[in-house]
Scaffold this motif. Sequence first.
Motif, mmCIF file in Angstrom:
data_model
loop_
_atom_site.group_PDB
_atom_site.id
_atom_site.type_symbol
_atom_site.label_atom_id
_atom_site.label_comp_id
_atom_site.label_asym_id
_atom_site.label_seq_id
_atom_site.Cartn_x
_atom_site.Cartn_y
_atom_site.Cartn_z
ATOM 1 N N LEU A 34 0.888 -1.215 0.043
ATOM 2 C CA LEU A 34 0.079 0.165 -0.182
ATOM 3 C C LEU A 34 1.035 1.090 -0.003
ATOM 4 O O LEU A 34 2.080 1.423 0.410
ATOM 5 C CB LEU A 34 -0.725 0.180 1.320
ATOM 6 N N ARG A 74 -0.712 6.671 3.425
ATOM 7 C CA ARG A 74 -1.609 7.576 3.373
ATOM 8 C C ARG A 74 -1.578 8.352 4.555
ATOM 9 O O ARG A 74 -1.276 8.220 5.838
ATOM 10 C CB ARG A 74 -3.165 7.171 3.221
ATOM 11 N N ASN A 77 -3.089 -1.254 9.982
ATOM 12 C CA ASN A 77 -3.936 -0.950 8.995
ATOM 13 C C ASN A 77 -4.074 -1.815 8.058
ATOM 14 O O ASN A 77 -3.183 -2.098 7.089
ATOM 15 C CB ASN A 77 -3.154 0.503 8.308
ATOM 16 N N PRO A 78 -4.872 -2.780 8.290
ATOM 17 C CA PRO A 78 -5.161 -4.014 7.652
ATOM 18 C C PRO A 78 -5.878 -3.750 6.118
ATOM 19 O O PRO A 78 -6.496 -2.580 6.151
ATOM 20 C CB PRO A 78 -5.871 -4.895 8.610
ATOM 21 N N PRO A 79 -5.977 -4.721 5.252
ATOM 22 C CA PRO A 79 -7.074 -4.526 4.319
ATOM 23 C C PRO A 79 -8.412 -4.351 4.864
ATOM 24 O O PRO A 79 -8.759 -4.976 5.686
ATOM 25 C CB PRO A 79 -6.894 -5.922 3.440
ATOM 26 N N TYR A 80 -9.146 -3.411 4.193
ATOM 27 C CA TYR A 80 -10.438 -3.086 4.966
ATOM 28 C C TYR A 80 -11.581 -2.796 3.742
ATOM 29 O O TYR A 80 -12.666 -2.286 4.098
ATOM 30 C CB TYR A 80 -10.714 -2.355 6.074
ATOM 31 N N ILE A 81 -11.289 -3.163 2.534
ATOM 32 C CA ILE A 81 -12.404 -2.489 1.519
ATOM 33 C C ILE A 81 -13.167 -4.047 0.878
ATOM 34 O O ILE A 81 -12.366 -4.948 0.845
ATOM 35 C CB ILE A 81 -11.371 -2.225 0.435
ATOM 36 N N LEU A 110 -5.550 2.962 -6.103
ATOM 37 C CA LEU A 110 -5.843 1.763 -5.400
ATOM 38 C C LEU A 110 -5.657 0.652 -6.783
ATOM 39 O O LEU A 110 -5.587 -0.418 -6.371
ATOM 40 C CB LEU A 110 -7.302 1.692 -5.102
ATOM 41 N N ALA A 148 -3.495 -6.056 -0.029
ATOM 42 C CA ALA A 148 -3.089 -4.762 1.116
ATOM 43 C C ALA A 148 -4.632 -4.281 1.263
ATOM 44 O O ALA A 148 -4.793 -3.207 2.096
ATOM 45 C CB ALA A 148 -2.041 -3.974 0.850
ATOM 46 N N LEU A 149 -5.494 -4.358 0.223
ATOM 47 C CA LEU A 149 -6.596 -3.451 0.150
ATOM 48 C C LEU A 149 -7.841 -4.336 0.466
ATOM 49 O O LEU A 149 -8.985 -3.814 1.316
ATOM 50 C CB LEU A 149 -6.709 -2.970 -1.249
ATOM 51 N N GLU A 177 -6.808 0.793 12.107
ATOM 52 C CA GLU A 177 -7.526 1.943 10.993
ATOM 53 C C GLU A 177 -8.563 0.998 10.288
ATOM 54 O O GLU A 177 -8.407 -0.179 10.256
ATOM 55 C CB GLU A 177 -6.230 2.246 10.198
HETATM 56 N N1 GLN Z 1 -7.284 3.866 3.041
HETATM 57 C C1 GLN Z 1 -7.261 3.113 1.787
HETATM 58 C C2 GLN Z 1 -8.090 3.675 0.838
HETATM 59 O O1 GLN Z 1 -9.268 3.602 1.192
HETATM 60 C C3 GLN Z 1 -7.435 1.649 1.991
HETATM 61 C C4 GLN Z 1 -6.305 1.051 3.042
HETATM 62 C C5 GLN Z 1 -6.610 -0.363 3.358
HETATM 63 O O2 GLN Z 1 -7.382 -0.968 3.053
HETATM 64 N N2 GLN Z 1 -5.818 -0.433 4.713
HETATM 65 O O3 GLN Z 1 -7.576 4.314 -0.193
#
Ligand code: GLN
Length: 302
Positions: free
Chosen positions: A100, A103, A194-198, A210, A217-218, A248
């Motif tokens: 990633l 950010r 800050n794990p993947p969270y999408i 992205l 990582a996403l 996060e």
């Molecule tokens: N913050 C990122 C974004 O939405 C995603 C990062 C994540 O998945 N850890 O662009």
Amino acid sequence: MSRPTIAQALREGAARIQAAHKAYADAGSSPGLDAQLLLSKATGRSRSGLFAWSDRVLDEAEEAEFEQLLARRAAGEPVAHLVGSREFWSLPLVVSPATLIPRPDTECLVEQALALGLSSSARVLDLGTGSGAIALALATEQRGWDITATDSSEEALRLARINCLNLNLTRVRLCQSDWFDGIGDERFDLIVSNPPYIAVDDPHLHQGDLRYEPSSALVSGHDGLADLRRIIAESPQHLDSGGWLLLEHGYDQAEAVADLLQKQGYTSIGLRRDYGGQPRVTQGQWVMQSPVARSCDQAGKS
Ligand code: GLN
């Protein structure tokens, strides 16, 4: 045609990036800044150097390199990949498509971790460190913290190692691990991630930077919460009593994360918004019931 001055190149470059990004509505793009970073790279001058020398005419090699970088940026490649670095917490980090891109919002997690008031010799674990951003920011602020940073990707760890070396922060321990799998039974005063969270079908994955970042990582399952769930469930085995978990998450996941933390038994759950005012970091504290307190409870009941 005569070659452009630095000022002209910046103006024309920004206009070209803007026009290209409008074509596919690239949210969050910053054409002026992008042009500065790319021209810095092409000329070897700092951004302030560009302003000091704005009347200087580009030489042939500089013009050709700027042209190439602009074309790639106009086609969508992240500036961080084109220049090979990104600043995080004022640290110049090497970046690559292996992780990633750090950010600014993640700096809120760093601030929050520093605000916990942990001891000067706290043991800290950064899960899924990527480029090493969070671990290295914490290491520059707290020289006495004993910091371990993990990632499941060998490529990511290679990059994190380069950043540790460049910043002379080699006391950060790097360890290949799929979340806690390689951590054994170690416990920490603070776990950050800050794990993947999408969510897998989130349309944002097809926009902006992205598109060029690793989905490992996403993306995290159908609701974006799969990894957050796992970290919340497994952290109690790796936190000392009174230890903190800081996560996060997506702007719309704060309630779900707080709920998961509460159901797992964390206390002092709190939320931190990012610089854009979005809910971004949630923390919880793990307090173990001592065996003495438990036996007293039982004694009281019998
Ligand atoms: N913050 C990122 C974004 O939405 C995603 C990062 C994540 O998945 N850890 O662009």
